[in-house]
Structure formats: C-alpha cells, structure tokens
Scaffold this motif. Sequence first.
Motif, PDB file in Angstrom:
ATOM      1  N   PHE A 192       0.840  -1.198   0.000  1.00 40.56           N
ATOM      2  CA  PHE A 192       0.000   0.000   0.000  1.00 40.56           C
ATOM      3  C   PHE A 192       0.873   1.245   0.000  1.00 40.56           C
ATOM      4  N   LEU A 193       0.262   2.355  -0.381  1.00 40.85           N
ATOM      5  CA  LEU A 193       0.894   3.674  -0.319  1.00 40.85           C
ATOM      6  C   LEU A 193       0.224   4.478   0.785  1.00 40.85           C
ATOM      7  N   TYR A 194       0.961   5.387   1.381  1.00 41.20           N
ATOM      8  CA  TYR A 194       0.299   6.393   2.204  1.00 41.20           C
ATOM      9  C   TYR A 194       0.895   7.752   1.911  1.00 41.20           C
ATOM     10  N   VAL A 205       5.292  10.748   0.485  1.00 40.19           N
ATOM     11  CA  VAL A 205       4.596   9.663  -0.214  1.00 40.19           C
ATOM     12  C   VAL A 205       5.421   8.406   0.000  1.00 40.19           C
ATOM     13  N   GLU A 206       4.827   7.397   0.627  1.00 40.74           N
ATOM     14  CA  GLU A 206       5.619   6.231   1.027  1.00 40.74           C
ATOM     15  C   GLU A 206       4.975   4.932   0.549  1.00 40.74           C
ATOM     16  N   TYR A 207       5.831   4.039   0.048  1.00 39.64           N
ATOM     17  CA  TYR A 207       5.441   2.731  -0.463  1.00 39.64           C
ATOM     18  C   TYR A 207       5.839   1.684   0.569  1.00 39.64           C
ATOM     19  N   THR A 208       4.869   0.887   1.024  1.00 42.08           N
ATOM     20  CA  THR A 208       5.092  -0.069   2.111  1.00 42.08           C
ATOM     21  C   THR A 208       4.684  -1.471   1.682  1.00 42.08           C
ATOM     22  N   ILE A 209       5.481  -2.457   2.089  1.00 42.06           N
ATOM     23  CA  ILE A 209       5.236  -3.854   1.725  1.00 42.06           C
ATOM     24  C   ILE A 209       5.371  -4.727   2.971  1.00 42.06           C
ATOM     25  N   PHE A 210       4.447  -5.680   3.134  1.00 40.60           N
ATOM     26  CA  PHE A 210       4.577  -6.745   4.134  1.00 40.60           C
ATOM     27  C   PHE A 210       4.841  -8.044   3.380  1.00 40.60           C
TER      28      PHE A 210
END
Length: 386
Positions: A192-194, A205-210
């Motif tokens: 997801f992005l936030y 603007v940040e790109y996050t991965i689990f």
Amino acid sequence: MKRYDFIIAGGGMAGLSLAYYLSKSQLRDRSILIIDREPKNRNDRTWCYWEQGVGPFEPIVFRQWSTVEFFGTTYSGPLNIGDYRYKMLRGIDFYQYIKAQLAAIPTIEIKQANIKRIKDTPQGGFVLTSQAPYIADYVFDSTFPLKLNLPRQHNLLQHFKGWVIRTEKPCFDVQRPRMMDFRIEQEGDCRFLYILPFDERTALVEYTIFNETLLAEPEYETALRRYIEQYLDTGGYEISETEYGVIPMSDEPTMESPSDHIIRIGTSGGYTKASTGYTFQRTQRYLQQLVRNLEQTGKPQRPVNRLYQWFKMFQDSVLLNVLKYRRHSMADVFTRLYARNQPADIFRFLDEDTSVWEDLRIMSTVPLGPFTVAAADVLRKRLLRV
C-alpha cells in the motif's frame, strides 16, 4: 571501569524514550549513560501513530489530523476516527527534543561508540565499547538482534521507501492524509501507499510492503513514480528527502529479562507488534510501565498479564500466517476491518486496549475460512515446538 546506575545500549527511539521517561521520574538523579554508534543528527525516519488527547511529545508533533482516507477493495473514503488524532513525528525533531531535555540533567551522559559486547556479571551489566568498558546496575539493551530464521515461527518484514516531494500544482488535501491506499499491484503481498501532506504542494509519499523479501532499490522507486503519475495531478515534482526502513514482523519469542542485570527494550524486547510492525506507541507505553515499576519496586520489569499476552500473540501469529502463506488478500482483510467496524475500535484493537470479547467480535468480520485454517496451523506449530 566507570560504573553507572543505568546504561542504555542504543540511542535510537527506544533508548532515548527510556532516558526521557527516567528524566521525568523520581529516578532523574541516577547516573545514566546512553551509548549509540550514530550521532542521530539527521532526519532518518518518520513515525506515524494515533493517539487520544495530548501525548508526551505533543510539542514536536509535525502534523496531526482528525480524519484519514482509506482506499481498499470495496470501500474508499474518509474514516471517522472519533477522538483519536493521527499524528506524524519526524525523527530529527524527536532526537533534538530529547537531547535538549537530557542536556539539562548533569547525571545523564551520551557517548558515541560501537558496542562490542553486553554481558551479565555478578557485579552488574557489563558493556564493552570501542572506547572503554562500563558497568551498571541495569543495562537496557535495544541492540540485541532477533534471529528471524526460526523454522516454526512466522518471519516477515515490513519494508518501505518514501519520498518527500514538492509539486508544481497544489494537489494535496492538508486535512486528509491517506493512511492506506491499496490501489496498486499487490503481487500476492500486502502493499500500500500512504500520503502525509505538509501543505498543498508538499507531502511524504511512502510505499510499504509486508512480505519476506526486500526489493531491489529501483523497484521501490518505480512503484512510487507509477503511483504519483496515476493518482496525483502534480504538474511535475521534485524529491527533497528520501527515507527507507525495514521493521521485523515476527512472532519469534523474545526475552525482556534474559538475565539479572540486562533488560531488552524496543524490538529486541518484543515491543514491535508482530502482525503490523507498529512500534512507536507500543514502545512508549511499555517504557512508561517499566519506569513506573522501577520507581515503585526497584525492579525494571514491567507488569504483564500472561494469559492476555498469550491471546494477543496468538492473534498476531494467525495474521502473520495468513500473510506468509497468502491465504487471502490482505487488502481485502484491511478493507473488511475498517468497513465493518468503527475505525476507532480498530485503533483500540491494534493498541491492545480491547477485551477478549471485543477482539472476537472484530475478528469475526474478517474472512473466517482462511483465518480458521491459519489458526489451526498456528496451533499445530506450537504443539510441535512443545
């Protein structure tokens, strides 16, 4: 060899927070040494968290919001977060604020050095650094690494890369950050992005991965560029800051008190919530409990309800199992949680402020089939460990 009452090994968020709470307590006259290999003089990270009322770091909260936006699989729009405020705290502001507070106390020292060894001895906690050895009644250690490779545990990573961008056009709603935006390729993971707006033309603007595997650097940047081009009418933009981080998401058992004179804090002590990677507020809460107990009893162990802790850790393991084995779309899981419950209740649930019955009600809103399979697998693994 110089002796202190307390040594704090690691001067990051957990170590500095502990020093801050000690400095505000009845123990403020104790001798304290903080050791870290870095000077902590740059903005290396951003913490976001939700909170009711005024918190201990309110003077340095960079931005806060009463509404957040969510973009999921079947629901998109604002979330009513009730009395909570979604807060943003910059790393550099935190470091400077804490250090300024501590500088006024002559019994607190900060040294920049590499920590080579931490050992329990009959005389106290022993710390060997690149400069000198030290000893203390208690060593609070945030440097101990988790193994993250135990075969019957769930070992994942939360990894992220973010840009602070300045746009040509005003394109950000300063009243509404995007807390989770799943409108990107999931690649079988949870991605997801936030967006955290500073003003109408500036935002993080940040790109996050689990998942289990870090990406190559160009992959993070490609995803960020694609999202900005598709969902933001920037008119062009410049990148002013970059941040990158990795947080373990693991249900590996941790020992907060591995020996008589050593106490592990932060991720080393199990302060990171395994299923989400949330660390900041959990760390603040745990450290405040630890300091209160140290004031009242002389012992730094924080009080723990073992049965409730086991239940919460079991929940974390189940969610990690769903993630690890891709049993269901996590974008859909989070959408159901926020669409079928009051968002403020989800915040309380993630903060572990809910009862067992409230937890069961919330968990009944996720896809029961995949989560039941995951729960059975978690129980099987625990029985095998026994």
